[in-house]
Write a protein that holds these residues in place. Structure first.
Motif, short mmCIF file in Angstrom:
data_model
loop_
_atom_site.label_atom_id
_atom_site.label_comp_id
_atom_site.label_asym_id
_atom_site.label_seq_id
_atom_site.Cartn_x
_atom_site.Cartn_y
_atom_site.Cartn_z
N ALA A 164 -0.11 16.51 -5.06
CA ALA A 164 0.99 15.67 -4.58
C ALA A 164 1.24 15.88 -3.09
O ALA A 164 1.57 14.93 -2.37
CB ALA A 164 2.26 15.97 -5.38
N GLN A 165 1.10 17.12 -2.63
CA GLN A 165 1.28 17.38 -1.20
C GLN A 165 0.24 16.63 -0.37
O GLN A 165 0.54 16.10 0.71
CB GLN A 165 1.15 18.89 -0.92
N ARG B 143 0.83 -1.21 0.00
CA ARG B 143 0.00 0.00 0.00
C ARG B 143 0.86 1.26 0.00
O ARG B 143 0.51 2.27 -0.61
CB ARG B 143 -0.96 0.00 1.19
N LYS B 144 2.02 1.20 0.68
CA LYS B 144 2.92 2.35 0.69
C LYS B 144 3.61 2.53 -0.66
O LYS B 144 3.88 3.64 -1.10
CB LYS B 144 3.96 2.20 1.80
N LEU B 145 3.91 1.41 -1.32
CA LEU B 145 4.49 1.49 -2.66
C LEU B 145 3.51 2.17 -3.62
O LEU B 145 3.90 2.98 -4.46
CB LEU B 145 4.84 0.09 -3.17
N VAL B 146 2.22 1.83 -3.49
CA VAL B 146 1.20 2.44 -4.35
C VAL B 146 1.09 3.93 -4.05
O VAL B 146 1.05 4.76 -4.97
CB VAL B 146 -0.16 1.74 -4.15
N ILE C 72 2.59 9.67 -5.94
CA ILE C 72 3.35 10.92 -5.80
C ILE C 72 4.37 11.04 -6.92
O ILE C 72 4.47 12.07 -7.59
CB ILE C 72 4.05 10.95 -4.43
N LEU C 73 5.14 9.98 -7.13
CA LEU C 73 6.20 10.02 -8.14
C LEU C 73 5.62 10.26 -9.53
O LEU C 73 6.19 11.01 -10.34
CB LEU C 73 6.97 8.70 -8.11
N GLY C 74 4.48 9.62 -9.84
CA GLY C 74 3.87 9.81 -11.15
C GLY C 74 3.51 11.26 -11.40
O GLY C 74 3.65 11.77 -12.52
#
Length: 510
Positions: A479-480, A437-440, A445-447
């Motif tokens: 993103a924030q 879930r944290k990877l998602v 954010i990265l996207g």
């Protein structure tokens, strides 16, 4: 055969792309507004033959075909522009063209045997044929590498057997690219993937449709379950540059990177419809556009329009078949996942702004919600793609022995300038053993940081500065908010045996 010869009836001898695109746009408007009622068409399964015949009369798929085979050259910017022109009028039509182009014509161009390219491309141009791709199986969707469709070689031909489903254009396509794994003498399946071209005009290559699905949206496109039991000649097998898996990744990544073409016209339509409605609709004595919540929604749609424009620019310069995109996980997944999120969000906002009249399948708002939703699922579920984005970045950070996210992004060509918009909020060390879930969450954010970098580049090229500024502001704020969620370490849990003690009516006070 020259492009001019098959455009001569409609366009004279002109081969200028703007002329070609404008004629295509006018054809779509004529077909959908004069010869047929598109709002009525959108509630029906399939498409009347005369509609597709009219659309195909200008051979829009020629933009995906090399010049030496009679096409316009396969220039990615032309492909993107034609997809955008189509998606303004119909997202389903744009997807139909995208399936043909990115999932059949481009891989055939790059990996096809020279003996079959000419005849196949000729049929697309002369006979207006169509083609699609079959990867997904009933038990193997995201887990495509474990597909059970197999092939053996017998007397100079390949025998391919299996079941495929959710292939767009089921029952329509004249050609299919079908994926399978080699079956050994002991029955075991090889680890690699191969692609085979099947011609529906040949009885021994015919794929049998077992069932048509009642898909929730995209009514124009038929989907279903297919029984594959075909025999194709040796030259119908695509020729990978290295492995079949890398060929599949190159094909899928190129398709994902080309999603902005389908998103572009769609997002512009959402923006135009929202602006027109909110200028004319009066509530409390003033137009809807004068309300700041309405203005916020439209500003976000406008930011999506700008971001997609930036993606189209990037795609046009990086997605050519001369480039191998097998390793382009960060770019491909970011573009596909973010633009499809933007499409769904924009359609939901338009529906909210339209109110009750938009909540109809034959209204552009209601139709857009159900038609854009599957874009977040097919060709890689967005949750999975966001996870893969994070895994790709974490892998690169390990290789560089870098633990600080901001430091890594500041040195990456896809994020270097965008990271400056976040001050110190990205200045933290990333745990290399994050739960899924944290990877998602991190991938989301990265996207968006990657997207902001593309927007900055678009601004450098001279795109309207007010649209660029608005887009960057909206994306930074978004993103924030995602960063706040990411930093919340409270785990999500599921109570499986939840029934006992959970009936609210037992706690009502008499």
């Amino acid at each position: 055969m020259s492009i001019a010869s098959y455009l001569s009836e409609e366009l004279g001898a002109s081969v200028e792309f703007e002329t070609f695109r404008d004629a295509f746009r006018e054809k779509l408007r004529t077909v959908f507004s004069q010869r047929a009622d598109f709002n009525e068409l959108s509630t029906q399964r399939g498409l009347p033959p005369f509609v597709m015949r009219e659309i195909q009369s200008l051979t829009p798929l020629s933009v995906f075909i090399p010049e030496e085979y009679g096409g316009r050259g396969g220039h990615v910017h032309e492909c993107q522009a034609i997809l955008a022109t189509a998606s303004y009028e119909s997202l389903a039509l744009s997807l139909t063209l995208g399936i043909n182009g990115a999932l059949f014509l481009q891989p055939l161009t790059k990996y096809g045997h020279e003996a079959i390219k000419g005849p196949v491309f000729e049929r697309f141009i002369e006979d207006k044929n169509m083609g699609g791709l079959m990867i997904t199986e009933p038990d193997y969707g995201t887990d495509a590498l474990n597909m059970k469709t197999s092939y053996t070689k017998e007397n100079g031909t390949y025998h391919v057997e299996g079941t495929k489903h959710w292939a767009g254009l089921t029952g329509w396509a004249d050609f299919w690219l079908i994926t399978a794994r080699r079956q050994g003498k002991n029955g075991d399946l090889g680890r690699d993937i191969d692609f085979f071209v099947a011609d529906m005009n040949q009885s021994e290559q015919m794929v049998e449709v077992e069932e048509f699905y009642e898909n929730l949206g995209l009514y124009m496109i038929p989907y279903g379950r297919n029984n594959v039991d075909i025999r194709v000649p040796e030259e119908h097998r695509l020729q990978p540059e290295s492995t079949g898996i890398k060929m599949m990744l190159d094909t899928l990544h190129r398709s994902r990177i080309e999603f902005p073409g389908m998103g572009m016209g769609f997002l512009q339509r959402m923006l135009d419809e929202a602006l027109e409605h909110c200028k004319k609709r009066f509530v409390g004595g003033k137009p809807l556009l004068d309300y700041d919540q309405v203005e916020r929604r439209i500003a976000e749609i406008q930011a999506a329009f700008t971001a997609c424009s930036a993606m189209c620019l990037h795609t046009s310069e990086h997605a050519g078949t001369e480039n191998n995109l097998a390793g382009a996980t960060l770019t491909a997944n970011s573009i596909k996942a973010v633009v499809t999120d933007l499409m769904q969000d924009a359609s939901q906002s338009l529906l909210q702004l339209m109110g009750g009249k938009g909540y109809r399948l034959d209204h552009v708002a209601g139709r857009s919600v159900v038609d854009s939703r599957p874009f977040q699922i097919f060709e890689g579920s967005n949750d999975v793609l966001y996870q893969q984005i994070s895994e790709s970045v974490l892998k690169s950070m390990r290789q560089m022995k870098e633990r600080n996210l901001r430091s890594f992004l500041a040195d990456h060509d896809l994020t270097a300038r965008a990271v400056e918009y976040f001050n110190d909020s990205l200045n933290f060390e990333v745990d290399q053993s994050l739960p899924q879930r944290k990877l998602v969450e991190l991938g989301r954010i990265l996207g968006r940081v990657v997207t902001m970098e593309m927007v900055i580049e678009l601004g450098d090229r001279g795109f309207r500065s007010d649209l660029i500024s608005n887009c960057l502001q909206v994306f930074r704020k978004n993103a924030q908010g995602l960063l706040t969620t990411y930093r919340n370490d409270e785990p999500a849990t599921v109570i499986e045996d939840y029934v006992e003690g959970s009936a609210w009516i037992d706690f009502v006070k008499a």
